[in-house]
Motif scaffolding. Structure first.
Motif, mmCIF file in Angstrom:
data_model
loop_
_atom_site.group_PDB
_atom_site.id
_atom_site.type_symbol
_atom_site.label_atom_id
_atom_site.label_comp_id
_atom_site.label_asym_id
_atom_site.label_seq_id
_atom_site.Cartn_x
_atom_site.Cartn_y
_atom_site.Cartn_z
ATOM 1 N N LEU A 1 -8.586 3.489 3.077
ATOM 2 C CA LEU A 1 -7.557 4.354 2.494
ATOM 3 C C LEU A 1 -7.536 5.754 3.103
ATOM 4 C CD1 LEU A 1 -7.787 3.194 -1.238
ATOM 5 C CD2 LEU A 1 -6.247 2.416 0.566
ATOM 6 N N ASN B 1 -13.023 0.217 1.210
ATOM 7 C CA ASN B 1 -11.924 1.015 0.661
ATOM 8 C C ASN B 1 -12.062 2.488 1.021
ATOM 9 O OD1 ASN B 1 -9.868 -0.448 -0.903
ATOM 10 N ND2 ASN B 1 -11.609 -1.225 -2.052
ATOM 11 N N PHE C 1 -0.056 -5.260 -1.908
ATOM 12 C CA PHE C 1 -0.261 -3.820 -1.842
ATOM 13 C C PHE C 1 0.592 -3.142 -0.773
ATOM 14 C CE2 PHE C 1 -4.679 -3.649 -4.036
ATOM 15 C CZ PHE C 1 -4.042 -3.855 -5.247
ATOM 16 N N PRO C 2 0.559 -3.575 0.496
ATOM 17 C CA PRO C 2 1.402 -2.914 1.491
ATOM 18 C C PRO C 2 2.884 -3.074 1.217
ATOM 19 C CG PRO C 2 0.338 -4.849 2.428
ATOM 20 C CD PRO C 2 -0.321 -4.593 1.121
ATOM 21 N N SER D 1 -3.551 -9.373 -3.196
ATOM 22 C CA SER D 1 -3.696 -7.948 -2.896
ATOM 23 C C SER D 1 -3.398 -7.642 -1.434
ATOM 24 C CB SER D 1 -5.105 -7.477 -3.249
ATOM 25 O OG SER D 1 -6.077 -8.158 -2.478
ATOM 26 N N SER D 2 -3.790 -8.529 -0.530
ATOM 27 C CA SER D 2 -3.563 -8.289 0.897
ATOM 28 C C SER D 2 -2.081 -8.159 1.207
ATOM 29 C CB SER D 2 -4.160 -9.424 1.735
ATOM 30 O OG SER D 2 -5.565 -9.443 1.630
ATOM 31 N N MET E 1 4.269 -3.414 -1.803
ATOM 32 C CA MET E 1 4.571 -2.548 -2.935
ATOM 33 C C MET E 1 4.652 -1.084 -2.498
ATOM 34 S SD MET E 1 2.333 -2.061 -6.434
ATOM 35 C CE MET E 1 0.932 -1.410 -5.481
ATOM 36 N N PHE E 2 3.689 -0.646 -1.686
ATOM 37 C CA PHE E 2 3.700 0.739 -1.214
ATOM 38 C C PHE E 2 4.954 1.032 -0.398
ATOM 39 C CE2 PHE E 2 -1.223 1.043 -1.260
ATOM 40 C CZ PHE E 2 -1.174 1.244 -2.636
ATOM 41 N N TYR F 1 3.903 1.704 7.740
ATOM 42 C CA TYR F 1 3.452 0.853 6.642
ATOM 43 C C TYR F 1 3.100 -0.547 7.132
ATOM 44 C CZ TYR F 1 4.109 4.091 2.797
ATOM 45 O OH TYR F 1 3.973 5.157 1.929
#
Length: 258
Positions: A183, A179, A40-41, A36-37, A43-44, A69
């Motif tokens: 976020l 979170n 996620f960035p 996830s670390s 993918m975004f 990003y």
């Protein structure tokens, strides 16, 4: 508690290295953290920075999106490694065990900083490669290097924020709280959308977010910041770091006494 003894520098350095290496290996073996670390960035950025903006990726926008990003990416491991990791290990008794061992307790925290920096480095390099190959981001070698240095050093204050959270929160609520900070802060700091598109009140609110000041420092390397003096952003980040380090030290002393 840890006792102060005379330890040769080489042996002390080896203790720090072993603790840091072990912490990194541990995090690499936890898919929920490792994947996830990084994912996620990345993918975004691929979705919102490259694919969705393919038709409009002209001028300075590719470099702007890469910078913001990247900030989003490097602060994540710092916040979660401390904010969630420390809270879990504190509740499980591992932190107390570390304090009772002969190892300097500072090695425990240095190891987490090291792990967060390695993850941040990996995220930044992946995003750099994507931006260069698919986003047509063009910078000089000096600009790439300076951007990377600012990103890594700029992630350290978020370790301080995460450490305070990790020493203050119960393990059950830590992920949700982190979170809820991570976020909204990313959004209000202009990491997903330039704050020039925000209402005026949200533009002013961005100045309360340390991620905004880090992003402005990164963007200044390419001449894309809002134009405020970089010294101002650095001072605000340093003050933020000092405040949260103080809060973390106070929380650490309190939980040590208890």
């Amino acid at each position: 508690m840890n006792t102060l003894v005379s330890v040769p520098i080489a042996r002390l350095a080896n203790i720090y290295w072993l603790e840091s290496r072990t912490e990194l290996i541990k995090n690499l073996r936890i898919p929920a953290f490792a994947i996830s670390s990084i994912a996620f960035p990345v993918m975004f950025y691929v979705f919102f920075g490259l694919i969705f903006n393919r038709d409009g990726m002209s001028g300075d926008m590719p470099a702007y999106m890469l910078a913001t990003y990247s900030v989003f990416g490097v602060i994540g491991p710092a916040l979660f490694s401390f904010g969630v990791g420390v809270s879990v290990e504190r509740d499980q008794g591992w932190l107390a065990l570390k304090q009772c061992s002969p190892m300097p307790i500072s090695a425990y925290f240095v190891a987490r900083v090291f792990s967060a920096l390695v993850f941040g480095l990996a995220i930044a390099l992946i995003l750099f490669a994507l931006g260069y190959i698919f986003g047509n981001v063009s910078m000089s070698p000096g600009q790439w290097t300076l951007t990377l240095v600012i990103l890594l050093l700029g992630s350290l204050p978020f370790s301080a924020i995460g450490l305070w959270l990790g020493l203050s929160l119960k393990a059950q609520v830590a992920p949700a709280v982190v979170n809820l900070i991570y976020l909204p802060m990313a959004f209000l700091s202009g990491l997903w959308l330039p704050i020039q598109y925000f209402p005026e009140i949200l533009q002013k609110a961005a100045w309360l977010m340390p991620a905004f000041h880090l992003s402005q420092l990164v963007l200044s390397v390419q001449g894309l910041s809002l134009g405020f003096n970089s010294i101002l952003h650095i001072l605000i980040i340093l003050v933020t770091s000092a405040v949260f380090l103080g809060l973390a030290f106070r929380a650490f002393i309190r939980q040590s006494i208890n």
